[in-house]
Design an enzyme around this catalytic site. Structure first.
Site, PDB file in Angstrom:
ATOM      1  N   ASN A  48      41.064  30.504  38.642  1.00  0.00           N
ATOM      2  CA  ASN A  48      40.944  31.963  38.517  1.00  0.00           C
ATOM      3  C   ASN A  48      39.877  32.573  39.614  1.00  0.00           C
ATOM      4  O   ASN A  48      40.020  32.293  40.593  1.00  0.00           O
ATOM      5  CB  ASN A  48      41.041  32.564  37.135  1.00  0.00           C
ATOM      6  CG  ASN A  48      40.213  32.024  36.145  1.00  0.00           C
ATOM      7  OD1 ASN A  48      40.200  30.983  35.768  1.00  0.00           O
ATOM      8  ND2 ASN A  48      39.388  33.115  35.703  1.00  0.00           N
ATOM      9  N   ASP A  49      39.232  33.557  38.694  1.00  0.00           N
ATOM     10  CA  ASP A  49      38.167  34.322  39.872  1.00  0.00           C
ATOM     11  C   ASP A  49      37.420  33.442  40.873  1.00  0.00           C
ATOM     12  O   ASP A  49      36.660  32.314  40.627  1.00  0.00           O
ATOM     13  CB  ASP A  49      37.163  34.949  39.194  1.00  0.00           C
ATOM     14  CG  ASP A  49      37.627  35.436  37.677  1.00  0.00           C
ATOM     15  OD1 ASP A  49      38.748  35.598  37.243  1.00  0.00           O
ATOM     16  OD2 ASP A  49      36.644  35.659  36.860  1.00  0.00           O
ATOM     17  N   GLN A  65      36.695  29.831  39.654  1.00  0.00           N
ATOM     18  CA  GLN A  65      36.998  29.443  38.158  1.00  0.00           C
ATOM     19  C   GLN A  65      37.913  28.207  38.293  1.00  0.00           C
ATOM     20  O   GLN A  65      39.155  28.614  38.694  1.00  0.00           O
ATOM     21  CB  GLN A  65      37.513  30.340  37.263  1.00  0.00           C
ATOM     22  CG  GLN A  65      36.400  31.630  37.176  1.00  0.00           C
ATOM     23  CD  GLN A  65      35.212  30.921  35.920  1.00  0.00           C
ATOM     24  OE1 GLN A  65      35.559  31.225  34.776  1.00  0.00           O
ATOM     25  NE2 GLN A  65      34.172  30.508  36.311  1.00  0.00           N
TER      26      GLN A  65
END
Ligand code: FRU
Length: 507
Positions: A48-49, A65
């Site tokens: 993710n991020d 992430q």
């Protein structure tokens, strides 16, 4: 299988377990036809991020992430890669793994954060997340590296052990920068249903002093501000964040003035970084060319759907990717523009160019051979005298056009819609944006990047970006223009087939 679940583990062993897990599956994953060709992905499993974006000692570093044990969100690690040109990335060993009392938890870990150059030491500030007795505990932590590969967690962690009175247990995603020789940090938080950005400062990255609330929601701007990012741009400052609970709006920017004396940010312009459903948690950094570059996660939280499954690619053991890097620029009227970085031109191969053409309702314009699952398209539509009701693009279409994604501009409402109704059977929703400019010209320009399962659209002079995922069949590669109600004139269309970032030509 994750080996770090119970008891304690050294950071080194936690990293080795994670590397081992990825090594076992990555060749298998690399064969998946839906893997992106030029957008950054983890070698396997969940991403993710973007975290810790930094131009450091002549190279771009990107952390992210990462859950290295499955294609779904789990105990957060920091994956790591570097690049010389923002297009070709080299994977590096995983940088951070949950291993300490403040970050070891199966529903926690090393949450998002940023990286700074502290006199040649690459220093990461991240959020240690655990759940104790059912309570979320988020603290800000430091990890440093001398070689920009191996990171050591600071023995004095957490460097910010608890949220201030004006924050709450949701206290995460530190973004750090230096101003006048002092380190500053903005952290996302929430209180009484209002998202906030909290401001700290420090002389040494280890001792932090709370200054106050940099900015907060007025009650309509989300309940929690994830991944706040604060940076100077020209004479002004920009606060970017990803609000929870703000409906379809996923990434907001505010432009204003910073008063370092009071620690207050007074903003007067608000906008959307991207209007798509899959562009979240953008993070910015400054590079050696003086550019403010942002990269975002090409997805967004969608737990209702993910409760069933994490989307088509998760069946093939990966999920998530990063957007193409964009620059942030200040427009004459104080709003922001987000043109993609020039380096993406490195991917261009065959080019097709058309000039002064008319798109006639019910007829096809572009030949089949321009189609590919990796394309860059630039087009200029003539709005002066245009009496078409709607016009736009048919993207990633099957030969019979049963599968297709539509990018539609309505000339009356001046609204742009990204219609995924017939994209793939999985994607849903029609993100839209109002285009309110082209004041000084009567041209509507589009710049579109297509890569296997993502479409990034820029229009309105790069003031509107719209990023979405689609998962059509690999054979659905056709592209065309359309008009409804009447014809529309197109000044020019340029289409490039793009190669993958490993140099292979697609299409
Ligand atoms: C944003 C976010 C952050 C958090 C991270 C956890 O997507 O929810 O607030 O640090 O993801 O993976």
């Amino acid at each position: 299988m994750e080996l770090t679940r119970k008891g304690s583990i050294s950071h080194r062993d936690a990293l080795l377990n994670a590397e081992h897990s990825i090594a076992r599956i990555k060749d298998f994953v690399s064969k998946d036809l839906q893997r992106l060709k030029y957008h950054f992905m983890a070698p396997a499993y969940w991403i993710n991020d973007p975290n810790g974006l930094i131009y450091f000692k002549g190279e771009y570093h990107m952390f992210y992430q990462h859950y290295p044990y499955g294609p779904q969100w789990g105990a957060m690690h920091w994956g790591h890669a570097k690049s010389k040109d923002l297009v070709h990335w080299e994977h590096l060993p995983i940088a951070l793994a949950p291993s300490e009392a403040y970050d070891l938890h199966e529903r926690g870990g090393c949450f998002s954060g940023s990286a700074v150059d502290d006199g040649g030491i690459l220093s990461i500030l991240y959020t240690g997340t655990i759940i104790r007795d059912g309570q979320l505990i988020q603290t800000q932590c430091l990890a440093t590296s001398e070689d920009a590969i191996t990171f050591e967690k600071y023995a004095g962690n957490p460097v910010i052990p608890s949220p201030p009175e004006e924050g709450s247990a949701d206290f995460r995603d530190p973004k750090v920068w230096k101003h006048d020789g002092i380190w500053y940090m903005v952290v996302g938080s929430s209180k009484d249903g209002k998202g906030k950005a909290l401001l700290y400062n420090s002389q040494d990255l280890r001792h932090w002093e709370y200054i106050g609330v940099l900015a907060e929601s007025d009650g309509t701007m989300g309940t929690m501000w994830e991944c706040p990012d604060f940076f100077p741009l020209g004479e002004r400052y920009v606060l970017m964040f990803s609000p929870m609970g703000m409906g379809d709006r996923k990434t907001i920017y505010l432009v204003g003035d910073m008063d370092y004396q009071t620690g207050k940010f007074n903003w007067d312009v608000m906008g959307d970084v991207d209007y798509g459903y899959e562009y979240y948690a953008p993070q910015s950094f400054l590079d050696d060319k003086g550019r403010r570059v942002i990269i975002a996660w090409l997805n967004a939280w969608d737990w209702m759907r993910w409760f069933k499954n994490f989307g088509p690619t998760s069946q093939n053991n990966w999920c998530g990717a990063m957007s193409a890097p964009r620059t942030v620029e200040l427009d004459a009227d104080g709003r922001l523009r987000f043109p993609p970085v020039e380096e993406l031109k490195l991917l261009r191969r065959e080019q097709y160019h058309y000039e002064n053409v008319k798109v006639i309702p019910g007829t096809s314009l572009l030949p089949d051979y321009v189609g590919s699952d990796c394309l860059e398209i630039k087009a200029e539509f003539q709005l002066a005298g245009c009496v078409a009701e709607e016009f736009g693009f048919i993207l990633r279409a099957s030969e019979d056009r049963k599968q297709q994604t539509l990018l539609i501009y309505n000339t009356k409402s001046k609204e742009l819609r990204f219609d995924r109704t017939n994209s793939d059977g999985w994607s849903e929703g029609i993100p839209s944006a109002k285009l309110d400019t082209f004041s000084d010209s009567e041209i509507l320009n589009f710049h579109i990047f297509i890569d296997t399962c993502v479409i990034e659209v820029f229009t309105d002079n790069y003031r509107v970006a719209m990023t979405n995922n689609v998962y059509p069949d690999p054979s659905s590669i056709f592209v065309d223009l359309f008009a409804i109600g009447n014809s529309v004139n197109v000044n020019s269309i340029d289409i490039w087939k793009l190669c993958s970032s490993d140099g292979t030509l697609n299409g």
